[in-house]
Design a protein around this motif. Structure first.
Motif, PDB file in Angstrom:
ATOM      1  N   PHE A   1       0.844  -1.202   0.000  1.00 17.86           N
ATOM      2  CA  PHE A   1       0.000   0.000   0.000  1.00 17.86           C
ATOM      3  C   PHE A   1       0.878   1.250   0.000  1.00 17.86           C
ATOM      4  N   GLU A   2       1.906   1.255   0.854  1.00 19.80           N
ATOM      5  CA  GLU A   2       2.819   2.400   0.921  1.00 19.80           C
ATOM      6  C   GLU A   2       3.522   2.616  -0.416  1.00 19.80           C
ATOM      7  N   ALA A   3       3.944   1.522  -1.057  1.00 19.23           N
ATOM      8  CA  ALA A   3       4.677   1.613  -2.320  1.00 19.23           C
ATOM      9  C   ALA A   3       3.824   2.229  -3.419  1.00 19.23           C
ATOM     10  N   VAL A   4       2.535   1.961  -3.419  1.00 19.28           N
ATOM     11  CA  VAL A   4       1.652   2.520  -4.452  1.00 19.28           C
ATOM     12  C   VAL A   4       1.698   4.041  -4.400  1.00 19.28           C
ATOM     13  N   ARG A   5       1.783   4.576  -3.218  1.00 13.76           N
ATOM     14  CA  ARG A   5       1.769   6.028  -3.083  1.00 13.76           C
ATOM     15  C   ARG A   5       3.014   6.687  -3.677  1.00 13.76           C
ATOM     16  N   GLU A   6       4.157   6.020  -3.535  1.00 17.06           N
ATOM     17  CA  GLU A   6       5.423   6.637  -3.933  1.00 17.06           C
ATOM     18  C   GLU A   6       6.107   5.983  -5.130  1.00 17.06           C
TER      19      GLU A   6
END
Length: 156
Positions: free
Chosen positions: A115-120
């Motif tokens: 989920f975090e990776a999708v943002r960045e």
């Protein structure tokens, strides 16, 4: 009626519904319409979902696991090692516990970071594909655990 056993069961089921329901709702009701939104908006949405999940699901997952242990032992049929590994109910309970730990680990090591990776992520589509893949693992585990719960209700 044992009200403490009732409370443990009630809370165990409620937390399980929150955890499994979130996975189902996100996968089948929220994610499909999001696919048509602009990437910048999606990055923001996934970031907010990641933040919420980081706060809520460690508590929910630990609650489900600990209450499941109580439900099977203190308030259930598992009184010994032989009960856990020598009866159909016990084996089903052990399987559910192991898979729940697997869910917890998958969430912490894979879903949260995905989920975090999708943002960045520079490659947004690849990051979403990775998130979808690790989420499918969760869904399979949830369906097996759900089946175990039903089997245990019937003494298996």
């Amino acid at each position: 009626m044992n009200w403490l056993a009732f409370g443990v069961q009630w809370l165990h089921v409620l937390l399980g519904i929150v955890w499994f329901g979130y996975a189902l709702t996100t996968t089948f009701l929220i994610a499909p319409p999001l696919r048509t939104m602009p990437e910048a908006t999606l990055r923001e949405i996934y970031g907010r979902l990641a933040g919420m999940g980081r706060r809520v699901f460690p508590i929910v997952g630990m609650g489900v696991l600990l209450l499941g242990i109580l439900r099977g032992t203190v308030f259930g049929q598992i009184d010994s090692f032989d009960d856990a590994f020598g009866t159909a109910y016990g084996l089903t309970w052990v399987l559910a516990m192991v898979l729940t730990i697997g869910l917890f680990v998958n969430g912490a090591r894979n879903i949260g970071p995905a989920f975090e990776a999708v943002r960045e992520a520079p490659d947004f589509a690849a990051a979403v594909d990775r998130l979808n893949a690790v989420t499918r693992v969760d869904l399979v585990l949830f369906f097996i655990i759900f089946t175990c719960m039903i089997l245990m209700r019937f003494g298996l």
